[in-house]
Design a protein around this motif. Structure first.
Motif, PDB file in Angstrom:
ATOM      1  N   GLY A 105       4.747 -21.744  13.303  1.00  0.00           N
ATOM      2  CA  GLY A 105       4.955 -23.104  12.712  1.00  0.00           C
ATOM      3  C   GLY A 105       4.377 -24.246  13.645  1.00  0.00           C
ATOM      4  O   GLY A 105       3.767 -23.829  14.661  1.00  0.00           O
ATOM      5  N   ALA A 106       4.714 -25.519  12.961  1.00  0.00           N
ATOM      6  CA  ALA A 106       4.212 -26.352  13.892  1.00  0.00           C
ATOM      7  C   ALA A 106       5.175 -26.909  14.855  1.00  0.00           C
ATOM      8  O   ALA A 106       6.285 -26.482  15.035  1.00  0.00           O
ATOM      9  CB  ALA A 106       3.919 -27.783  12.975  1.00  0.00           C
ATOM     10  N   ALA A 107       4.661 -27.684  16.020  1.00  0.00           N
ATOM     11  CA  ALA A 107       5.570 -28.010  16.946  1.00  0.00           C
ATOM     12  C   ALA A 107       6.378 -29.111  16.504  1.00  0.00           C
ATOM     13  O   ALA A 107       6.414 -30.597  16.925  1.00  0.00           O
ATOM     14  CB  ALA A 107       4.669 -28.477  18.295  1.00  0.00           C
ATOM     15  N   ASN A 108       7.352 -28.902  15.609  1.00  0.00           N
ATOM     16  CA  ASN A 108       7.945 -29.967  14.771  1.00  0.00           C
ATOM     17  C   ASN A 108       9.547 -29.950  15.477  1.00  0.00           C
ATOM     18  O   ASN A 108       9.741 -29.822  16.284  1.00  0.00           O
ATOM     19  CB  ASN A 108       7.923 -29.815  13.306  1.00  0.00           C
ATOM     20  N   PHE A 128       4.428 -19.648  18.101  1.00  0.00           N
ATOM     21  CA  PHE A 128       3.013 -19.555  17.556  1.00  0.00           C
ATOM     22  C   PHE A 128       2.638 -20.614  16.940  1.00  0.00           C
ATOM     23  O   PHE A 128       3.334 -20.982  15.694  1.00  0.00           O
ATOM     24  CB  PHE A 128       2.885 -18.179  16.614  1.00  0.00           C
ATOM     25  N   ILE A 129       1.868 -21.402  17.087  1.00  0.00           N
ATOM     26  CA  ILE A 129       1.475 -22.796  16.967  1.00  0.00           C
ATOM     27  C   ILE A 129       0.366 -22.860  15.771  1.00  0.00           C
ATOM     28  O   ILE A 129      -0.788 -22.127  16.105  1.00  0.00           O
ATOM     29  CB  ILE A 129       1.298 -23.665  17.939  1.00  0.00           C
ATOM     30  N   SER A 130       0.640 -23.644  14.619  1.00  0.00           N
ATOM     31  CA  SER A 130      -0.371 -23.713  13.682  1.00  0.00           C
ATOM     32  C   SER A 130      -0.889 -25.276  13.582  1.00  0.00           C
ATOM     33  O   SER A 130       0.113 -25.881  13.857  1.00  0.00           O
ATOM     34  CB  SER A 130       0.021 -23.171  12.314  1.00  0.00           C
ATOM     35  N   THR A 251      10.362  -7.369  18.604  1.00  0.00           N
ATOM     36  CA  THR A 251       9.837  -8.615  18.668  1.00  0.00           C
ATOM     37  C   THR A 251      10.402  -9.065  17.060  1.00  0.00           C
ATOM     38  O   THR A 251      10.298  -8.154  16.136  1.00  0.00           O
ATOM     39  CB  THR A 251       8.139  -8.801  18.440  1.00  0.00           C
ATOM     40  N   ILE A 252      11.117 -10.097  17.058  1.00  0.00           N
ATOM     41  CA  ILE A 252      11.710 -10.661  15.682  1.00  0.00           C
ATOM     42  C   ILE A 252      10.713 -11.842  15.075  1.00  0.00           C
ATOM     43  O   ILE A 252      10.720 -12.793  16.101  1.00  0.00           O
ATOM     44  CB  ILE A 252      12.982 -10.930  15.840  1.00  0.00           C
ATOM     45  N   LEU A 253      10.640 -12.024  13.993  1.00  0.00           N
ATOM     46  CA  LEU A 253      10.090 -13.126  13.360  1.00  0.00           C
ATOM     47  C   LEU A 253      10.870 -14.111  12.884  1.00  0.00           C
ATOM     48  O   LEU A 253      11.754 -13.923  12.235  1.00  0.00           O
ATOM     49  CB  LEU A 253       9.167 -12.486  12.179  1.00  0.00           C
ATOM     50  N   PHE A 254      10.444 -15.412  13.352  1.00  0.00           N
ATOM     51  CA  PHE A 254      11.298 -16.485  12.647  1.00  0.00           C
ATOM     52  C   PHE A 254      10.280 -17.528  12.212  1.00  0.00           C
ATOM     53  O   PHE A 254       8.963 -17.655  12.795  1.00  0.00           O
ATOM     54  CB  PHE A 254      12.205 -17.126  13.614  1.00  0.00           C
ATOM     55  N   HIS A 255      10.709 -18.476  11.320  1.00  0.00           N
ATOM     56  CA  HIS A 255       9.616 -19.427  11.202  1.00  0.00           C
ATOM     57  C   HIS A 255      10.331 -20.978  11.419  1.00  0.00           C
ATOM     58  O   HIS A 255      11.555 -21.140  11.522  1.00  0.00           O
ATOM     59  CB  HIS A 255       9.469 -19.676   9.851  1.00  0.00           C
ATOM     60  N   LEU A 256       9.651 -21.817  11.558  1.00  0.00           N
ATOM     61  CA  LEU A 256       9.647 -23.420  12.172  1.00  0.00           C
ATOM     62  C   LEU A 256       9.985 -24.126  10.742  1.00  0.00           C
ATOM     63  O   LEU A 256       9.291 -25.198  10.634  1.00  0.00           O
ATOM     64  CB  LEU A 256       9.108 -23.751  13.119  1.00  0.00           C
ATOM     65  N   ASN A 257      10.754 -23.815   9.641  1.00  0.00           N
ATOM     66  CA  ASN A 257      10.483 -24.422   8.436  1.00  0.00           C
ATOM     67  C   ASN A 257      11.965 -24.894   8.087  1.00  0.00           C
ATOM     68  O   ASN A 257      11.975 -25.682   7.135  1.00  0.00           O
ATOM     69  CB  ASN A 257      10.124 -23.437   7.740  1.00  0.00           C
TER      70      ASN A 257
END
Length: 302
Positions: A105-108, A128-130, A251-257
């Motif tokens: 996600g974004a650097a939020n 992982f920056i979008s 490797t574990i997936l998360f989101h910055l949401n």
């Protein structure tokens, strides 16, 4: 006659005063009887030596040196010795049970909150920056690097890469690469495809760019609307999931949401540390793998 006697008396009085003054001056020492010792030099404390890392490979030495620079610039630690001590506290034990947390996600504000937790527990992750916000998020991303975390590309517009031609793929991936190099002198070496979608063209472009493709071995399901912080926590804590995937080396997936991801992270990190796990970057996890770590390759488990 009287005047003469008076004059003689005055001469005698002046002579007596002069003699008394001379005797007083003679009684004073010309030098102090006390010898003043030279000032004692305060010994300079010798700083403790910086501990040596267990990993002596060139890539890890380079990572240490780069991280010291980021700590000095973005970690409120301008002194190099203190910065090296701080980085020494991040040294990786290659024999530990490792997990690579990845946040897309974004650097939020959620990234900031995740970093607060990582710093509290001396843990690392890969972000992982979008998007396009790099210069405006300089302090946030700089802090990621100062904490020893890794930054990878997650594209600009978050497309399905199977729908793109190779030129479009390069444009989407290279924006992060170019921005990180220009602003932070940081070399991006990883890419997380949006939706986990890739094909042979993606692999070819990444190989050409010197980029590794990072997938995941376990999803936290934090993007599921019906998933709560409790459910995310319980899923991450599984030693073996429904696909028989072990936690160690994953490797574990998360989101910055969402705040629920932050809440779950604050709970599982200390609990897994108590079980002997170490949180590392993707580079650290896969560089230590006997299977190799090469551009264009797809990686999800050590």
């Amino acid at each position: 006659m009287k005047k003469l006697a008076l004059f003689a008396l005055m001469i005698l009085l002046l002579f007596s005063v002069a003699c008394a003054k001379e005797a007083q001056e003679a009684a004073l020492p010309t030098e102090s009887p006390y010898v003043t010792a030279p000032p004692t030099a305060v010994p300079t404390a010798t700083p403790d030596p910086i501990p040596a890392p267990m990993i002596t490979d060139e890539w890890y030495t380079n990572k240490i040196n780069k991280t010291v620079g980021y700590v000095m610039q973005y970690g409120n630690c301008p002194d190099e010795y203190e910065a090296r001590l701080r980085v020494a506290n991040m040294y990786l034990d290659p024999n530990s049970k490792m997990i690579a947390l990845t946040y897309d996600g974004a650097a939020n504000q959620y990234a900031v909150q995740i970093m607060d937790i990582l710093e509290q527990h001396n843990a690392r992750a890969t972000f992982f920056i979008s998007g396009t916000e790099y210069e405006s998020c300089k302090d946030v991303i700089g802090r990621m690097l100062a904490l020893g975390c890794e930054v990878g590309s997650h594209s600009v517009t978050h497309p399905d890469f199977r729908d793109l031609n190779q030129d479009q793929m390069r444009t989407e991936i290279s924006y992060c690469v170019d921005q990180m190099k220009a602003i932070f002198d940081y070399d991006v070496t990883t890419f997380r495809p949006p939706y986990g979608s890739y094909n042979d063209d993606v692999k070819a472009v990444c190989k050409e760019m010197g980029i590794k493709i990072i997938m995941w071995f376990r999803s936290s399901h934090d993007s599921h609307s019906d998933y709560t912080a409790d459910m995310i926590y319980e899923r991450v804590m599984l030693e073996i999931d429904e696909n028989d995937h072990e936690l160690a080396g994953a490797t574990i997936l998360f989101h910055l949401n969402d705040a629920k991801t932050v809440e779950a992270t604050a709970r599982f990190i200390p609990d897994l540390i108590a079980q002997g796990y170490t949180f590392v970057t993707c580079e650290e996890l896969f560089k230590l793998s006997p299977d190799g770590y090469n551009p264009g390759g797809v990686y999800r488990y050590q």
